[in-house]
Structures are given as C-alpha cells and as structure tokens.
Scaffold this active site. Structure first.
Site, PDB file in Angstrom:
ATOM      1  N   GLU B 312       0.854  -1.201   0.000  1.00 34.33           N
ATOM      2  CA  GLU B 312       0.000   0.000   0.000  1.00 34.33           C
ATOM      3  C   GLU B 312       0.882   1.241   0.000  1.00 34.33           C
ATOM      4  OE1 GLU B 312      -2.355  -0.667   3.546  1.00 34.33           O
ATOM      5  OE2 GLU B 312      -3.391  -2.365   2.628  1.00 34.33           O
ATOM      6  N   CYS B 408     -10.257   0.944   8.354  1.00 32.84           N
ATOM      7  CA  CYS B 408      -9.651   2.222   8.738  1.00 32.84           C
ATOM      8  C   CYS B 408     -10.332   3.399   8.047  1.00 32.84           C
ATOM      9  CB  CYS B 408      -8.164   2.225   8.415  1.00 32.84           C
ATOM     10  SG  CYS B 408      -7.769   1.664   6.762  1.00 32.84           S
TER      11      CYS B 408
END
Lengths: 644, 644
Positions: B312, B408
């Site tokens: 990521e 998240c």
C-alpha cells in the site's frame, strides 16, 4: 476430417544459410553444449538445474536428494530432443555419445515396471499417480517420448524409443478406458501430442488410443483434478481453477482459450494431432473456434500469449497489457506447434502467418544472439526502473539470464530451432506447399517421385525467394507458395517469365506445371514497413502503432532512442526507411523515420496544470523485437504512441 | 521555526449549508449511527467489525476470542473521535450517551497500569511491546488519544482524556530517552501527532517530549524494527523493508516519500506538529523537501497517494498507474492532515491547493452519497471486467462496500468531515487567513477582539464567495483570501467596490483595512473547465487529459458515456459546458462537451492490421470524481485520451 497435408520432415530439409542457417548452426554448435553444461550444473553464475544429477540419484549412481521442480526431468528430455535434431544437420560425435550415455542413465533410472520419473522415484515414491494437477508426471513422460522419437528418427537407434515404449506401455497398464484403470489426465497437457508422435514413429495404435482417451476424459464432470489435495495449491484460487488446466468443459465444448497458456497450446496441439489421425470433426471444429479466439482476441502482436503472470495464463478478450504481459517463450513456441498442426489439417496462410508471427517474434526473443541467455517472460514494453520497483512487474526480467530454476524455455527454443526444417514444406496429393521461407535444400516426395527443391533467400530481411527444382525426369506438380497476409503486393516468375496466377482463397499462389531439372521460380514479396494497429478493443494499444516489416515486429530501444520512449509520437503518415546494417545486432534491417518527442520537463511548478506538452522533432530507430536487449539493457517498447 | 498561524478550531466554525453543510449533516445524523452499528456488528451484509466486542471481552464483560486485526481498537477510536466532533454542531443525546458508555467500557478494559489495547490484552498478553513493526500498539494508542482530545474539547468532560492521559503516562514510564526505557517507535506512525494534540489539550509538555523522542529515534541505525521476528512478516521482502515504515533514514535526512502511504502521511503530520511546537528548522526543511517530492512526483491528480497495492505504498517518481493505483482513502485523508499542518507552519496557497485537491477528490470518493458505502482503494480508472479478471487488480473494488474487515477508511472520512470547520481559517498576528471556502459562520479572535465572519457560497459548484463581518467595534485586520492555483482569474469587492489588490507571493489576496459590523467582501473565482495534463514523465498519463473545474477533478462514467471509455478522444481545444443539474447525483455541476470515439469493431479479419481506426463524433458527460459509482456500476476514467 483427417490430415490432408504431410510435412516434409526435418531430416529431409537442410537449412543451409540465411537468417536461420546461422542460428541453427549456433544452436547446434554452441547452445546445445552450453545447455548440456547447464543441465550438469557446470555453468558459473547460472541457476543450477540438477536435472542430470536427479537421474543419477534415481539410477543409484549418486547419493543425495532430488532437487528442482517435479517436472525437472522434462528440461533434460527437451535438451535430448534438441540435441537429436541437431545431429540430423550437424553431426557431432561428442553430442551423440552424450545422448547415448544419458539414455543409458535413463535406462538405469527406469523402474522395473517401466516407470521413469526421478521426482516420484526419489522424492515422493509413495505419491506416484496421485497428483495430476501439479505433479506433471504425464507431462514429463511426454517429453521423454518426444525426445525418444526424435532420437530414433535421426539416429535409427532403438535404445531410447524402446525405453519410451516400455514407459508408455506401463502407463497404458494403469490408465485408460478399461475397467479397473485410472480415469485421469495430466494437469499440464503434453503427453497427448507426444503419444501421437510415438504412434507415428512406431505404428502402435495403442499410443494413439491413449492420446484420444486423455482428450476425451479432459473436463468431464465431475472434474477429478478438484478432488486432489494439491488442486489449486490446496486453496480456493480462481486463477488456478479447472480452467487453468483447460478442464473447465469437455474439450469439444470449449470455444475460448483459457488458463495456463503453455498448457493450452500443448493441449490444442495434441487435439490437432488426434483430429488429424482420427478425422474427428468435432475436435477440429472446436480447435477452429478456439483458434479464432486466440488470434483475434488473446494474442499479442508478437505472437505472445498469456496476459497475466499469476497462473501464467489467459484472462479475458482484449486484455493485453504490454508491460505486465507474461508472454512466456514456451507459449509462443507452443503456438508455433499448434499453428503448424492446424496448417497441416487445412493449408491456409492464416495459420502460417500466425506461426511465423510467433516464431520470428515471441519465440525468438527468448534467446540472446549468442545463444547463452534467455527470457522466460517477453513483455512488449519494458521500463527497467518501473519493472524493478513494482511488485506487479516482478515476473519481468529487464535482461536475459543464463538459466532458470524452472528452465522450460531454453531447451524448448533449442528444439524448435534445430527442428525448423520440418516447418518449411508440406505435401498434399501432388501439391507441394511452401509455408515458411528459408535458405534451404529439401528432398520432397511428390507424385511418387523425388524432387529436390533448393531455396535461396535472405528472408525475412529481403522479400526475394528463389526456388530451383531438380528432378530425374520431368514431373507435374503444383508448387503452392504462401503469400503472407502482411504482404501488400508480390510478383512471381517461372524461369524468368512473369506469371499472373492469382492467390487462392487459402492464401497460396499455386504454380501448377510440369517441372524439369533446372527449372526455377522466384517470388518477390513486398516488404514495405507497415504501421500496425490492434483491435480498438485492446485498451493497452489504443492510440498506438507498432512497426512491422515482413514477419518481423519492430521495437524501439533506449540504446538507439534514449530514455522515455513513452514520450515519442509517431505520425501514421510518417515514412520509414528500412536498411540492412551489417554491423547492427549481428546484421539486421533497421527501420528509421521521423517522429516527435514531448519535451520534458515542462515549465510549470504546479503538479498538474492545463499547459499542454510541447513537442520537438526527433528521429526514431527501430530494431526487430526478437533482437532487443542484445546491447546494453534499457527501455523497450513495441507499441508507440500515434498522433498527427 | 515555530508555527506562525493558529487554526480557528472546529468548535468556533459552524458549516451551515452549501456543499459541506449537507454532507456534515449526513455524516452526523446518518453515518455516525450507521458506523456505530457496524462497529457493533449489527449491519446486515457488512463484514463484522468486532471492535466493540473486543473491548467487552477485554473488560471482562463478555466471553470469547479477540477478532480482527491487532489494530482493531483504532476503528472504534476513530469513530469516537468523529462522533465527538459531530456533537459540536449536531448535538445528539443518544450519541453522547453512547460515547459515555464506550468510555466507561474502555475504562474497564484499561489495565491497572494504564495500558489499553484489546489485542495485546486478550489475544497476546505476553507480547506487549514486542511487535512494533506489525503490532500497531502505539498507533492504536494514538487514535485513543486523538478521540479523547476531541471528546474533551467538545464536551468538556474529563473521563476520556484522563483515561488517555493515564495510558500516555504509562507509555512514558516504559518508553523514552531515559536509561532503562525502551528506545522504540511504532511501525505505523500516528502516536506522534496524537501526543502533540494531547499536549495542546492538557499543556503537559511530557507528551510533546515523547512525540519528539519518537521522531528523533525513527530511522536511527541499526533500525531496531529489523530485529523483530515479525519484521517484513518474517521474510526478506523489499517492499516491506525499513522504508515501508519510513525508518530507512533518520527523519531529518529523508527527502522522498517512501513506504506505506498512510504511515508516511501520519508521520509527516506528526513531524509538522513537533516542528510547529519546537521550531525545529531541520525538521521543517526535511518536510518541505518531502512535500515537493510528493506533490510533484508521487501524487495522483485526485490527491491519491500510493501507486502500488502490495505494501500500500509509494514506489518511484512518476510511477502513477491509474488502473492499479492503490490511492487509499486514508492516504488522501492523511495528505489533508499533513497539508493543513504545512499551511499552519507557513501560509502558502500551494499547501491549501493540495489539501483541497485531496479533500474534494481522493478523500471524498471514499464515501457514497448516502454515507453507507465505502471505497478503500480509489483508482483513477476502473474497467470492471479487467479489474475482476486480473489478479494484479485484485485490490480494486468496482463498487463501494458496506464495511471492511480492515475498516480504517470509513471512520477516518467521518472524522475528517465532522471536523472540517477547523480547516477553513487560521489567524496569524492580525491576519485572518481564509484557506478553504464553505458556507459557514466563524467566531474568530483577531487583534484581541472577537469577529464573526459569515461566509455565503455555493463553492465548489460556484466561484462566488461572500463574506460579511460582524464585530462590536471597528477593528483593523487583514482578511487574506486564498486564490487557488487552478484559478485563471478573479475579482474582489469590498462593500460592493471593486478592489485592485494583487495576490501576494503566498497566493493570498490580502484586504487590510478597518472592518466594521456589516462590512462585506466578495471574491469571485473563475471556474472555467480546465483540461489538465500531468508531468510528461508520468507514463500512465502521457497523451491524456483530465477535466478539472474549480477544485473538483471530473471523470467519465459508463453510466453517462457507455462502455469503452478508452476509445474516447478529447480535443485539447474542445469547449466544455458546465451546468448545475439538481437531479444528477444529488445535485452537481455536470460538464459536457464534444469528442470523438473510435469506431469498433473495425472491418478486418487480421488480428493486427495496418488499418488505422476510424472515429465518429460523440459528446461526453463528465461528473465529479468524488461522486462516481453512485449510480449503476461500470467503467470510469479520469484521464482521457487527447488528440486533434
């Protein structure tokens, strides 16, 4: 429908000079010994193969553990096949002796029941015939059969083919349609086409029957592969599902190319072999549908196949990314095999065109000019910094390497090149088809008589191909010369006289006459540089053009054009010059033309701005894709942006 | 250099209407309750969170196993932070009570020594402080601190902040520069910025000192993270190396944005906080260098960050693929946080421009119009068939989903939107900066006096922004209005009179005068549609343009334009019309213009041919990127091919 056309075998065709002559000599004299060393783990800096050592261990001549993949045997078998072919045109006592010793070693490793597989003998003796999805047992057997047939055909010695026959007979004793036998097939097709070769070499129909059995079983519901604990590596994985093994549907119901691209090509080749022998019309029509799918929707312009690294596989129609392409060398070679078989089923230049596309581009790019370095993956665009930085480019090597742990490709390209004579001609009735052009001499039997066809050409560098005929007495036969789809125009003469024959629907120019010794024919194919476009549904290629000349696809390399190839724009109206350059890449026709290049960096501080990029004139130099990365490594791109 | 400019806090700014008013109401009244249900595992069809249940188990109120990621606590903490902000403008007794109950639950789950983490309490009690690279212990603590500060600021209640202080004090007792304490930092930065908030809310310098310690320790050789067995998931993995954690170099020597993009943003935010409080010049100059790297070389036009799914993370300069982008919602939100802090360090519209780019595009795209569906990954191009077929697109969801196992993003966008008031104004000396424009009322303290600034605007749909001033007695102060970089022209009036002030180097138009109650100012920003290009070194965007109007980046959707968006070509000279459409996507300015489209399929049987594609005229409809995929799913593209 049975096979109409029979190939003129590689033993009867000597490729003497020109583009292929040098390459065949290189492979025979340098690559075959080099690969022997690699298979014996004695090339410094190369990944060890362990393939020969595995056989020594299986034969009880060495102590140690099996190393490598379960299919490691096949690397050696493919080398033995290539080495056998090479003996047909480059006799070499040391290679012939090495082959005899290896056959002797294999005989020692062969189990008393005929079984021959070092992985399942040494590493997993209790697992024999339990892992058809991943074990490659029949695949490895297939490669032994192919090698044995090649060895027998060239040398006439029976040692290898007898050993192979014993193994095949053992397989027939445990697998087959009869009650009590296993109803299985290999996750990786190969044994099907190999059994057809064994059948043709021995005349034993049981080998053909077994091939047919494997074809018939494949994809039958429920798919037995799914019951194996090794299926999909034991996980639910949609990219390693039944379609990965071409087992998602019964074979005759398949219409699209799915799954692992090498597996697919070998399967379709085996299907074509069975169809050619049995005349199975449904099999042939399934092949024709799959062919259309592959060549119009799932094939790169280089003849590369497999647009996804994971599963080394086909994905969906028109999904052909250039930088993350897998396009394994073996898949392009497999396409050559399959196209050749389709061509023998029904002579049509479209099959030969694809064969040629795949041979000259996606296959040949797998081997370096000096024969000792290899690409496994053949993307159409390489940006080394990106390929190195990104995980999703991890499969892309920015330079060819000396060997691979999984070394299927190097001996595969070697066996293709050493057997290339087989692809030039085929005979159907009293027609001699010339499919591929190469500087060569062929002994052809047509209309019950022997004809020697001598071909002189610098093809594919030049479009002029001259044939001369030698025959004891005048003979009437038709010489059918392929006029490739890429060819914009051609001229043909016989004994210097222009002939006006048209091209048949099949794409062949047929010269039907009585030929006497000393007669000649000449075909001149137009070799203008062509700017190619892909189907607009191919998202990766939209707005781009590729340069092609004859069968050769060209690319731009950083070595000639500097970095940032993406900033180059070709005009669709640009004129390109093609010139023979003896000192470039071992001698090559290089293409040059005008283009523009976006000026970078532009003058703005904003990360994104409405300033349109400025361009400046430049010239570009394109070289054949198959020769890329034979100078210093760097960027390469086949598809170039196109604009006015 | 210490922070020059102080934000006007969210408690003092009421966003009342316009673009953001409706969204803040939606988040406060619908999303906050929805997410509470999700965190309590009671949304049908959504992935369960287990976050609240983990606290119940840790508190001894429930039996069972910890479930979720080690950082599951942070999802709940971020929701509590968002819910606290929402109470400032949308009082809600039930939410306030829910918060009190959760704080009570947290107090019960807190260990006697002050430690508070359900994963390390329930699932791995012997592993406390042993896994800084993967355990997210300090990260989760940071989110509790942020939530506690928000709750205290809004409600004045001490329950949560006292609990947080006890935890922070416990951390100080085991980690820090003193002899005998651990010299560590968290693999995922967050606690640094949270400790600065805790310092500002409590005035306790030890929290700032601990933040500074973490900043100073990071990247010191040898990097202690590498000695953890969990580092890089226990394997050698170059994408999960020290740079993944921004620990490859001491922080003040870092010049490029590396590694996990959310981690990076949170770290840079914490660095900016520490620099603002300590005046650390080297820290500030490192931040400026990294900023330049991010915004000119590693940021998508949407403000998206992270061009690789694996890790990521950031990759290399100009590597910004559109279809395989990661561009996590949280990374864009993190860029908003960081840009805001840079803006407070030194008012410069370039920081605010990036803040706005990231807020209106890459952040807001993370949430559906109805607030209950979320994108984690925000690519700039989605072709659903390809995204579904390809393994290297596996991270791309073609539609927003109700919740994530790793959730998240949803509470992160909620806390950003509910605290948006904080981003509008800051005060430096006797200058009031207006950074972001929104329909709002703000109580500003400047030059020792209270001023009420009322802003009326339909921004970003419209460029007209009207301010009215209310003050007890006339007061001289400067109103500094940001003129965004995208703005081609503007006009400004005060009390109806045109003023001719220029824009300062910082990009603000400064109106320095004595203001009396009833005075007004109006700024009109030109909102022409702009055709944007990327730096030509961005390979993925070359030859393409993106449509932007005001701060909004637009995209084409299949819903408006049909499939095969790649076949559309915009002219750089095309004129586009922008019109407010009340019935489109909840009300939006839609952009329409002429284009051409490549006709497909073309008329040839060859897989590749030299036929150039034909085009036909078409019209295109573009909608704001942040609103895409709120109708039926389909293709979407931000960057469109450009040609004459």
């Amino acid at each position: 429908m049975k096979r109409k056309s029979n190939p003129v075998g590689f033993k009867n065709v000597q490729i003497t000079g020109g583009f292929w002559g040098g390459r065949i000599t290189l492979v025979s004299e340098k690559v075959i010994p080099y690969q022997r060393d690699a298979l014996n783990d004695s090339v410094p800096g190369a990944e060890p193969s362990h393939a020969v050592e595995n056989f020594r261990i299986a034969a009880g001549l060495s102590k140690g553990e099996f190393k490598g993949f379960p299919f490691q045997d096949s690397d050696l078998a493919k080398w033995m096949e290539a080495a056998s072919y090479s003996l047909a045109h480059h006799p070499n006592a040391s290679i012939e002796k090495a082959l005899d010793e290896l056959i002797d070693l294999m005989a020692k490793a062969q189990r008393p029941d005929g079984y021959l597989n070092t992985y399942f003998t040494v590493a997993a003796p209790d697992k024999r015939w339990t892992d058809f999805s991943g074990g490659h047992e029949l695949y490895s057997a297939g490669h032994i059969f192919e090698a044995a047939v090649a060895h027998f055909t060239v040398t006439g010695k029976r040692s290898f083919i007898d050993l192979a026959g014993r193994y095949a007979d053992y397989i027939i004793s445990v697998i087959g349609p009869e009650k009590g036998k296993m109803k299985v097939y290999c996750g990786h097709p190969e044994v099907e086409l190999a059994l057809c070769k064994l059948y043709r070499a021995t005349g034993e129909e049981r080998y053909l029957k077994l091939a047919e059995f494997f074809i018939d079983e494949r994809g039958k519901a429920p798919v037995f592969l799914k019951s194996e604990p090794t299926f999909s590596n034991g996980k639910k994985d949609r990219w390693l599902d039944t379609d990965y093994h071409q087992a998602h549907l019964p074979i005759r119901e398949q219409t699209t190319a799915e799954g692992h691209s090498v597996r697919a090509m070998y399967l379709y080749s085996g299907m074509a072999d069975v169809a050619a022998e049995t005349g199975d019309v449904r099999l042939a029509s399934s092949l024709r549908r799959i062919w259309e799918n592959v060549v119009t929707r799932r094939m790169y312009v280089t003849g590369g196949l497999g647009s996804q690294a994971y599963g080394e596989r086909f994905t969906i129609d028109y999904d052909l990314p250039n930088d993350t392409a897998y396009a394994e060398t073996c898949a392009s070679i497999g396409l050559v095999f399959w196209a050749h078989r389709m061509l023998l089923l029904e002579p049509d230049r479209r099959y030969a065109d694809v064969l040629e596309r795949s041979l000259y581009n996606g296959s040949l790019s797998g081997i370096s000019l000096d024969g000792t370095k290899y690409f496994y993956v053949n993307p159409l665009e390489v940006h080394p910094a990106t390929a190195t930085a990104r995980k999703d480019h991890e499969h892309v090597k920015t330079e060819r390497v000396p060997w691979f742990g999984c070394a299927c490709c190097p001996p595969n390209i070697a066996r293709l090149i050493t057997s290339l004579g087989e692809y030039l001609y085929s005979v159907e009735g009293r027609t001699v088809y010339a499919h591929l052009y190469a500087d060569s001499t062929a002994d052809v039997r047509v209309a019950g008589q022997k004809v020697v066809l001598t071909e002189k050409t610098d093809y594919p560098w030049d479009g002029r191909i001259s044939f001369s005929v030698d025959t004891e007495k005048p003979i009437r036969f038709a010489l059918a010369l392929r006029v490739p789809g890429w060819c914009g125009g051609f001229a043909c003469t016989v004994n210097g006289e222009r002939i006006e024959s048209g091209v048949e629907d099949s794409g062949y120019l047929v010269i039907d006459r009585t030929w006497s010794a000393g007669d000649s024919a000449e075909l001149i194919l137009d070799m203008q540089v062509r700017l190619m476009s892909a189907d607009p549904r191919v998202r990766a290629d939209i707005g781009k053009i590729a340069i092609q000349r004859g069968p050769l696809v060209y690319c731009l390399e950083e070595a000639d054009n500097g970095p940032d190839l993406h900033a180059i724009i070709l005009s669709p109206k640009a004129k390109f010059k093609a010139d023979w350059e003896p000192d470039t890449l071992g001698g090559a026709v290089v293409v040059r033309g005008d283009a523009v290049r976006i000026v970078s960096p532009r003058r703005t501080e904003e990360p994104y701005d409405s300033i349109l990029p400025e361009t400046e004139p430049t010239t570009v130099t394109a070289v054949p894709y198959c020769l890329w990365c034979n100078r210093k490594p760097g960027e390469m791109s086949v598809w170039i942006r196109c604009g006015d």
